[in-house]
Design an enzyme around this catalytic site. Structure first.
Site, PDB file in Angstrom:
ATOM      1  N   ASP A 153      -0.575   4.395   0.745  1.00 37.31           N
ATOM      2  CA  ASP A 153      -1.124   5.436   1.623  1.00 37.31           C
ATOM      3  C   ASP A 153      -0.470   5.340   2.996  1.00 37.31           C
ATOM      4  OD1 ASP A 153      -2.518   2.934   1.893  1.00 37.31           O
ATOM      5  OD2 ASP A 153      -4.020   3.939   3.147  1.00 37.31           O
ATOM      6  N   GLU A 167      -5.326   1.454   2.187  1.00 38.68           N
ATOM      7  CA  GLU A 167      -5.210   0.376   3.178  1.00 38.68           C
ATOM      8  C   GLU A 167      -5.435   0.877   4.588  1.00 38.68           C
ATOM      9  OE1 GLU A 167      -3.360  -2.468   6.007  1.00 38.68           O
ATOM     10  OE2 GLU A 167      -2.862  -0.374   5.683  1.00 38.68           O
ATOM     11  N   GLU A 168      -4.911   2.055   4.891  1.00 41.60           N
ATOM     12  CA  GLU A 168      -5.029   2.580   6.259  1.00 41.60           C
ATOM     13  C   GLU A 168      -6.458   3.032   6.554  1.00 41.60           C
ATOM     14  OE1 GLU A 168      -2.729   2.002   8.196  1.00 41.60           O
ATOM     15  OE2 GLU A 168      -0.767   2.313   7.321  1.00 41.60           O
ATOM     16  N   HIS A 183     -21.175  27.750  24.609  1.00 39.57           N
ATOM     17  CA  HIS A 183     -20.388  28.369  25.685  1.00 39.57           C
ATOM     18  C   HIS A 183     -20.794  27.685  27.000  1.00 39.57           C
ATOM     19  CE1 HIS A 183     -18.882  31.229  28.538  1.00 39.57           C
ATOM     20  NE2 HIS A 183     -18.601  32.170  27.621  1.00 39.57           N
ATOM     21  N   ARG A 209      -9.489  -5.430  17.550  1.00 40.79           N
ATOM     22  CA  ARG A 209      -8.673  -6.307  16.699  1.00 40.79           C
ATOM     23  C   ARG A 209      -9.291  -7.687  16.843  1.00 40.79           C
ATOM     24  NH1 ARG A 209      -5.156  -3.456  13.249  1.00 40.79           N
ATOM     25  NH2 ARG A 209      -4.844  -1.499  14.306  1.00 40.79           N
ATOM     26  N   HIS A 245       0.831  -1.217   0.000  1.00 41.22           N
ATOM     27  CA  HIS A 245       0.000   0.000   0.000  1.00 41.22           C
ATOM     28  C   HIS A 245       0.854   1.251   0.000  1.00 41.22           C
ATOM     29  CE1 HIS A 245       0.169   1.129   4.355  1.00 41.22           C
ATOM     30  NE2 HIS A 245       0.336  -0.159   4.538  1.00 41.22           N
ATOM     31  N   SER A 255      -3.420  -5.438  11.202  1.00 44.22           N
ATOM     32  CA  SER A 255      -4.385  -5.958  10.226  1.00 44.22           C
ATOM     33  C   SER A 255      -4.037  -5.474   8.832  1.00 44.22           C
ATOM     34  CB  SER A 255      -5.798  -5.457  10.561  1.00 44.22           C
ATOM     35  OG  SER A 255      -6.042  -5.586  11.946  1.00 44.22           O
TER      36      SER A 255
HETATM   37  N1  LIG Z   1       0.721  -2.150   8.150  1.00 37.51           N
HETATM   38  C1  LIG Z   1      -0.614  -2.582   8.201  1.00 37.51           C
HETATM   39  C2  LIG Z   1      -1.485  -1.605   8.944  1.00 37.51           C
HETATM   40  O1  LIG Z   1      -0.978  -0.701   9.575  1.00 37.51           O
HETATM   41  N2  LIG Z   1      -2.787  -1.788   8.850  1.00 37.51           N
HETATM   42  C3  LIG Z   1      -3.758  -0.983   9.512  1.00 37.51           C
HETATM   43  C4  LIG Z   1      -5.048  -1.263   8.822  1.00 37.51           C
HETATM   44  C5  LIG Z   1      -6.228  -0.438   9.192  1.00 37.51           C
HETATM   45  C6  LIG Z   1      -7.504  -0.832   9.070  1.00 37.51           C
HETATM   46  N3  LIG Z   1      -8.288   0.209   9.445  1.00 37.51           N
HETATM   47  C7  LIG Z   1      -7.518   1.175   9.786  1.00 37.51           C
HETATM   48  N4  LIG Z   1      -6.250   0.791   9.603  1.00 37.51           N
HETATM   49  C8  LIG Z   1      -3.807  -1.339  10.994  1.00 37.51           C
HETATM   50  O2  LIG Z   1      -4.156  -0.441  11.775  1.00 37.51           O
HETATM   51  O3  LIG Z   1      -3.522  -2.492  11.363  1.00 37.51           O
HETATM   52 ZN   LIG Z   2       0.880  -1.038   6.289  1.00 33.50          ZN
HETATM   53 ZN   LIG Z   3      -0.295   0.986   8.715  1.00 30.72          ZN
END
Ligand SMILES: NCC(=O)N[C@@H](Cc1c[nH]cn1)C(=O)O
Ligand SMILES: [Zn+2]
Ligand SMILES: [Zn+2]
Length: 481
Positions: free
Chosen positions: A102, A167-168, A231, A347, A100, A420
């Site tokens: 990003d 991916e992130e 406020h 997780r 990935h 993940s």
């Molecule tokens: N290097 C893998 C990674 O950092 N994956 C993220 C994937 C993710 C899924 N939703 C938000 N981020 C991780 O946090 O494990």
């Molecule tokens: Zn990664």
């Molecule tokens: Zn990551």
């Protein structure tokens, strides 16, 4: 391939270390932050930059449209997925590589010592957002290909690439591309093995090969008490505050020892067998070094090595990440936020299914909300990806272990990972092939954190590792259909 090819490839890698660092610097300078639409053009720019690199090594490439995502009821275009093919010799093995482009957000004011999007070399380390997660490893594949070319040797394998830029942020659009487009088009037909370099060694000195990941189920818990911020001197004492409700709900999710309080959440977790238990005993892992590297006063589970590894790899964990709409900046702001969004994730592990976990979380939050009897508006949404495990006794893992020994002169640990990579299980299912994670970075690289880095040694030896992995996989028999 002549026996002298790999030594020549390794020499080329050593001789060109400065060029490889320069390219990583260029990649890090593109702030391809996927979770903030403000950076969406940079994500597209990053994918296009990488497309050029693949073209330069001779790959045929395509940018595949994966549609739109909905943010605040608006449709926002997703960055394209870069799909590449290099070589189609039926006598060679074909490896599908995923990575990935990003990154997680980063600001110098978060506590970085240097500008996050400027790669800085200090004490044998290359600091910068994405240096280890995952721009360094993705570039490592390209450098390994270039090294074969530069010494005048044919690449011993065919390669296929799937490189995304979301991916992130849950890999939106990618599963549909893989399963509904690339698979029917025959992209996976000739794929023999799948390899991903997007994780880290367990510690800082010993390499590892990874056969399991946790999945992730990410939640946005929104509470609204007013149309705007208020406020607290004028409205305090007169409204049911959204933040008070949110903190109450978030505090019901997990106890101080990390035990998740959601009813039924542990019911489907794969039982721990005696054989599996023994695996944790044999793994080299310095819990105190791990504790010190993050500056924590004490680890959970009394720092017991086996328990720590099991709770990182094979039990679920719940983390509270933050609150959108809260006054997080420095200074004594006296506002009552009108709307807040609490963010937390679980997780998830084998055999927890995302749909089942989401239902348990929604039911639990709705039950607590009903008991609270607040007049405010509450909404909860989720995005999830499954856990993944693979067979580490497969010849593919043995080939990667031989490549690792060649570079690091030591036996790699077979590890799992607490993070993940949502697409891993999709790639496993779409290809029907063995999937392997081959980490480049070290356990203290601080991915997602301040001062993310990759060691120069891991980057350069990692490129050699990828070249050696191509060589070792090329010697494997074709897997049976
Ligand atoms: N290097 C893998 C990674 O950092 N994956 C993220 C994937 C993710 C899924 N939703 C938000 N981020 C991780 O946090 O494990
Ligand atoms: Zn990664
Ligand atoms: Zn990551």
């Amino acid at each position: 391939m002549a026996d002298r090819t790999l030594p020549q490839v390794f020499k080329y890698v050593d001789d060109n270390a400065e060029t490889f660092k320069k390219l990583l610097k260029e990649a890090v300078a593109i702030p391809s932050v996927s979770c903030d639409v403000k950076y969406r053009n940079d994500c597209v720019r990053m994918v296009e930059w990488m497309q050029e690199k693949l073209k330069e090594v001779g790959a045929t490439t395509e940018l595949r449209d994966v549609g739109y995502q909905t943010i605040d009821e608006k449709e926002v275009k997703l960055p394209p997925v870069l799909v590449g093919v290099l070589g189609n010799d039926p006598l060679k093995q074909t490896i599908c590589i995923y990575g990935h482009l990003d990154v997680q957000p980063a600001l110098k004011s978060d506590g970085w010592d240097t500008e996050p999007f400027e790669l800085v070399e200090r004490d044998g380390k290359l600091f910068g957002r994405g240096s280890t997660d995952d721009k360094g490893p993705v570039l490592g594949w390209v450098h390994a290909i270039n090294a074969y070319k530069a010494v005048g040797e044919e690449l011993p394998v065919n390669l296929k690439f799937v490189l995304e830029c979301m991916e992130e942020s849950g890999s939106e659009g990618l599963d549909a591309l893989l399963l509904e487009k690339l698979k029917p088009e025959g992209f996976f037909k000739d794929v023999d093995y799948v390899c991903i370099s997007d994780n880290y060694w367990l510690g800082t000195t010993k390499p590892c090969i990874t056969y399991g990941l946790r999945g992730i189920s990410y939640y946005f818990l929104e509470i609204q008490c007013a149309q705007m911020d208020l406020h607290s001197g004028v409205y305090g004492g007169t409204v049911h505050e959204a933040m008070t409700d949110l903190i109450y709900l978030m505090n019901e999710l997990v106890d101080k020892n990390g035990k998740i309080l959601i009813d039924g959440i542990y019911d489907s977790v794969a039982p721990l067998t005696d054989n599996e238990k023994k695996l944790y005993t044999n793994i080299d892992f310095d819990t105190d070094g791990y504790r010190k590297s993050i500056g924590a006063p004490k680890l959970a589970h009394n720092g017991d090595k086996e328990q720590i590894l099991m709770h990182r790899w094979r039990f679920p964990s719940l983390s509270l990440h933050g609150i959108e709409g809260a006054a997080f900046q420095p200074g004594a702001k006296t506002v009552i936020p009108g709307k807040v969004i609490g963010k937390f994730s679980i997780r998830i592990v084998p055999n927890q299914e995302p749909e089942e976990v989401e239902k348990l979380v929604f039911d639990f939050v709705n039950k607590k909300w009903a008991a609270r009897k607040s007049p405010n508006k509450m909404r909860i949404t989720a995005q999830s990806g499954r856990a993944w495990t693979e067979n580490p006794d497969h010849p593919h893992y043995q080939a990667a272990a031989r490549a690792t020994r060649m570079i690091y002169l030591t036996e790699p640990d077979m590890s799992r990972e607490g993070g993940s990579i949502p697409v891993t299980i999709t790639l496993q299912e779409a290809s029907g092939r063995n999937v392997l994670l081959l980490p480049m970075g070290a356990g203290d690289d601080m991915a997602h954190s301040q001062n993310e880095k990759i060691n120069v040694r891991n980057y350069i030896e990692g490129i050699k590792l990828f070249a050696a992995y191509f060589h070792e996989v090329s010697k494997l028999p074709k897997p049976s259909k």
